[in-house]
Design a protein around this motif. Structure first.
Motif, PDB file in Angstrom:
ATOM      1  N   PRO A  44      54.751 -11.835  35.597  1.00 20.39           N
ATOM      2  CA  PRO A  44      54.795 -11.952  37.052  1.00 20.39           C
ATOM      3  C   PRO A  44      54.587 -13.405  37.489  1.00 20.39           C
ATOM      4  CG  PRO A  44      53.391 -10.115  36.385  1.00 20.39           C
ATOM      5  CD  PRO A  44      53.733 -10.874  35.139  1.00 20.39           C
ATOM      6  N   SER A  48      49.150   1.845  31.721  1.00 21.67           N
ATOM      7  CA  SER A  48      50.558   2.081  32.042  1.00 21.67           C
ATOM      8  C   SER A  48      51.332   0.763  32.134  1.00 21.67           C
ATOM      9  CB  SER A  48      50.645   2.820  33.382  1.00 21.67           C
ATOM     10  OG  SER A  48      51.977   2.890  33.836  1.00 21.67           O
ATOM     11  N   ARG A  64      53.389   0.102  34.210  1.00 22.66           N
ATOM     12  CA  ARG A  64      53.595  -0.160  35.638  1.00 22.66           C
ATOM     13  C   ARG A  64      52.668  -1.236  36.207  1.00 22.66           C
ATOM     14  NH1 ARG A  64      55.713  -0.201  39.080  1.00 22.66           N
ATOM     15  NH2 ARG A  64      55.045   1.291  40.653  1.00 22.66           N
ATOM     16  N   PHE A  65      51.656  -1.645  35.409  1.00 24.05           N
ATOM     17  CA  PHE A  65      50.719  -2.650  35.938  1.00 24.05           C
ATOM     18  C   PHE A  65      51.251  -4.085  35.863  1.00 24.05           C
ATOM     19  CE2 PHE A  65      47.639   0.840  35.275  1.00 24.05           C
ATOM     20  CZ  PHE A  65      47.047   0.828  36.527  1.00 24.05           C
ATOM     21  N   ASP A  76      52.793  -6.687  37.316  1.00 23.58           N
ATOM     22  CA  ASP A  76      53.164  -6.858  38.719  1.00 23.58           C
ATOM     23  C   ASP A  76      52.245  -7.912  39.318  1.00 23.58           C
ATOM     24  OD1 ASP A  76      54.349  -5.233  41.313  1.00 23.58           O
ATOM     25  OD2 ASP A  76      52.306  -5.955  41.660  1.00 23.58           O
ATOM     26  N   GLU A  88      49.365  -6.424  41.376  1.00 25.17           N
ATOM     27  CA  GLU A  88      48.384  -5.758  40.507  1.00 25.17           C
ATOM     28  C   GLU A  88      47.563  -6.782  39.724  1.00 25.17           C
ATOM     29  OE1 GLU A  88      47.570  -2.513  40.142  1.00 25.17           O
ATOM     30  OE2 GLU A  88      48.917  -1.981  41.781  1.00 25.17           O
ATOM     31  N   PHE A  89      48.204  -7.879  39.311  1.00 19.93           N
ATOM     32  CA  PHE A  89      47.506  -8.924  38.551  1.00 19.93           C
ATOM     33  C   PHE A  89      46.629  -9.795  39.457  1.00 19.93           C
ATOM     34  CE2 PHE A  89      50.228  -9.510  34.405  1.00 19.93           C
ATOM     35  CZ  PHE A  89      50.000  -8.175  34.086  1.00 19.93           C
ATOM     36  N   GLY A  90      46.690  -9.544  40.749  1.00 15.75           N
ATOM     37  CA  GLY A  90      45.833 -10.290  41.673  1.00 15.75           C
ATOM     38  C   GLY A  90      46.412 -11.612  42.136  1.00 15.75           C
ATOM     39  N   PHE A  91      47.745 -11.784  41.990  1.00 20.24           N
ATOM     40  CA  PHE A  91      48.352 -13.060  42.389  1.00 20.24           C
ATOM     41  C   PHE A  91      48.658 -13.097  43.888  1.00 20.24           C
ATOM     42  CE2 PHE A  91      50.452 -13.431  37.924  1.00 20.24           C
ATOM     43  CZ  PHE A  91      49.193 -13.479  37.359  1.00 20.24           C
TER      44      PHE A  91
END
Lengths: 418, 418
Positions: B397, B370, B372-373, B375, B378-381
């Protein structure tokens, strides 16, 4: 067709070429660079002829011999330009390099990879070799070059770009991947500066006034390059022999470039040992020193420094000098007057070096080394499109990776966000 | 004192604070962040009171309940904002990280290390939590925050900044490291946009018109964020179940955000299998589809799409849809109408996925996932200051490392350039 319409036509062709160029593998780009290198040598007589017209016009206009030397091309110089293109072909391709990657806790694979910027506008002065250098660096990094050289090199640049485009026509790289901005008027630069959406980044290469006007007027993101008011700070704990050598090298090894020293700052505790020897060495090298009162106490030849001297990027055999009472005073001077390019400290004190490095906010900080080392070739980048003095995107010498952006590639198996 | 003089006074204080903040170690910055988190909770009644005045003014002005909800603060929300500050404190400090390093052939030691950008201007809309979030992310990355929120949140922002400054006064971080741009007029934003030399970067967070006006008028380098016209492309080789799920998730899981899908493109070969099911699922979710003629052939509820629909960032339960004859046609559509934020392909074909990833020039490209990922969380930042849709400096992001620049530190033993 108006100049603006001509510009937009060229810019749209550049944009289109960028889409074709970006996904090409290294082999296709290197083959195109070798085709350009071959074509330049083959077209040398034609290039020399066009260049002669530029040189004749420059002579008529009474331009200095120094500038005319920078403008001039002969078969030997064309061969050197061609060799430089082959050297760019030999460099690694930054495109596709993985900058960051891994698997996220939800199983999504995340990769951040280098991609070309797209269309890169370069605004530069009278040296026609930059036309080829910049085009080659852009092409290698998958970018289309929109070149806007000086009107004084118009005929040379026109032929150089024609030769490069003709060479590309026989390769996988679109011929439109190298473009000359049409027109030589002041307006024609403005079209480039307002081409947001068509041009991805502008790199002005030249003096402070050119760079300032681009920053003021551009809606395209700009990378500022090249203004260097570099300082050498001689710490209380300096090795005086080393300090004299570094100052002399930083000032005189090539005074006309941005990483040459323009100011020296001396800690009061070492002034008696350092300043007389420095003044003598600078005098021998033909350098005029513009000093504060404390420097002037050491020599009759020292000219009184004005506020302008602290700000000056002389690019000549002149240097400003001042005695300071502390490392922090040296840092404060640099903060007030420096251009954020390169500053050097000469010291045997590790804490002093550490503090200077931490407090000086410049693209490069040298410890016991000449400011002249801030350079893409010296840093091992193989090539350099310029030296950025801004903090965004790239800072210091810019090689091929600095001509790229990145893209996140995220691979799932039907992943939905909850 | 004029508004401009007030601005310059604040900006100079910010600049000065930046010099004090930049060299501080992680522990000092984390302690300051915890002091802010404590102070926010302690001052909750005061903050709620100021916020109530903003909310009352917004109600009088007839602002929508949706906007008022974004504006409102209560003790629970303030506790959440305070927790978010503690989470920022727990993240690794990007400053000092070595990005590149080694010994050059001549023995010079070269290190490229992360340093703060300096003074970061943030221009944002009505949500007062951004005031604290942005200040915390800037502080953690060693940057001074110059905050310019919406005039609708003026009282809330004023108190929040006062509380943060008072908290900093008891720490090693200069209290001036968090600043509110004085004034609420249109002019006061302009002072910030023209503060080149005092402000190092501007990050506008908001709609397209805000971002465009900043890009047009700013002489300070800008990082564009957040406009997302994201597309989901359903390839000929798509798993139809997965494609329906991804489209629905991308459109409806949170329609008001920049990484929500605004367009779907369907390969003609899979249209019969995909479109009727997609239209049914979208209808059930209350989504209005704006389709081309080929989509409209599948459903009576589909509204005829206009050229504007292809460009639209709806941020609502609307989506544009089109049938395309090839993957390349999908890419061409995205190139013409997309905003370069996030595009997704749904396919079981590896070559199709590879080609889509190579040709689509967006900050993020999703394969079977999606949109929506895209972010920072979500990317682990761990945190996110925004999502950059430009190619310079940061793309996608932006976490803490994207709030830094770098500096080259070169260490020699009296090295001179020959």
């Amino acid at each position: 067709m108006s100049e603006r319409e001509q510009f937009l036509m060229v810019a749209r062709r550049a944009r289109e070429a960028a889409s074709g160029l970006a996904p090409l593998p290294r082999a296709a780009k290197d083959a195109a660079l070798h085709a350009i290198a071959d074509a330049l040598v083959a077209a040398a007589p034609e290039i020399v002829k066009a260049n002669a017209a530029d040189v004749a016009r420059a002579r008529e206009a009474g331009i200095s011999e120094y500038m005319i030397d920078r403008l001039g091309l002969d078969e030997r110089r064309i061969a050197a330009i061609s060799d430089a293109v082959r050297q760019v072909a030999a460099l690694p391709d930054p495109v596709g390099e993985s900058v960051r990657g891994g698997v996220l806790p939800n199983g999504l694979e995340l990769r951040q990879v280098r991609v070309p910027l797209g269309v890169v506008g370069i605004i530069y002065e009278g040296r026609p070799n930059v036309t080829v250098d910049a085009a080659a660096l852009c092409l290698k990094s998958g970018n289309v070059a929109m070149l806007r050289g000086s009107s004084s090199a118009h005929d040379s640049n026109t032929v150089l770009v024609q030769v490069m485009q003709a060479a590309l026509a026989g390769t996988e790289v679109p011929a439109d991947a190298v473009q000359l901005v049409p027109g030589t008027s002041r307006e024609s630069v403005k079209h480039l500066m307002r081409a947001r959406g068509l041009v991805d980044v502008l790199i002005p290469r030249g003096g402070a006034s050119l760079i300032n006007s681009v920053v003021e007027e551009s809606t395209v993101p700009v990378i500022e390059t090249g203004v260097g008011n570099c300082a050498v700070y001689v710490d209380a704990a300096a090795d005086v022999d080393m300090a004299v050598d570094i100052l002399l090298n930083a000032k005189t090894q090539r005074p006309s470039v941005c990483n040459a020293a323009e100011t020296f700052l001396v800690h009061a505790d070492v002034a008696d040992a350092f300043v007389p020897r420095a003044l003598e060495a600078l005098k021998q090298a033909g350098v005029t020193v513009h000093g504060d009162e404390r420097i002037r106490a050491y020599g009759d030849d020292v000219v009184a420094a004005t506020e302008d001297d602290w700000f000056a990027e002389y690019l000549s055999l002149d240097i400003a000098g001042r005695v300071v009472d502390s490392l922090d005073d040296a840092v404060a001077h640099i903060r007030t007057y420096g251009s954020g390019h390169t500053e050097a400290i000469v010291t045997t004190s590790q804490p002093a070096a550490k503090r200077f490095v931490a407090l000086v906010d410049s693209a490069a900080v040298m410890v016991n080394a000449s400011t002249r080392f801030t350079d893409g070739e010296e840093f091992g980048f193989g090539a350099e499109i310029g030296i950025s003095t801004q903090k965004l995107h790239a800072r210091g010498p810019m090689g091929l990776p600095e001509l790229t952006s990145t893209k996140y590639v995220v691979t799932g198996e039907g992943h939905l966000r909850g």
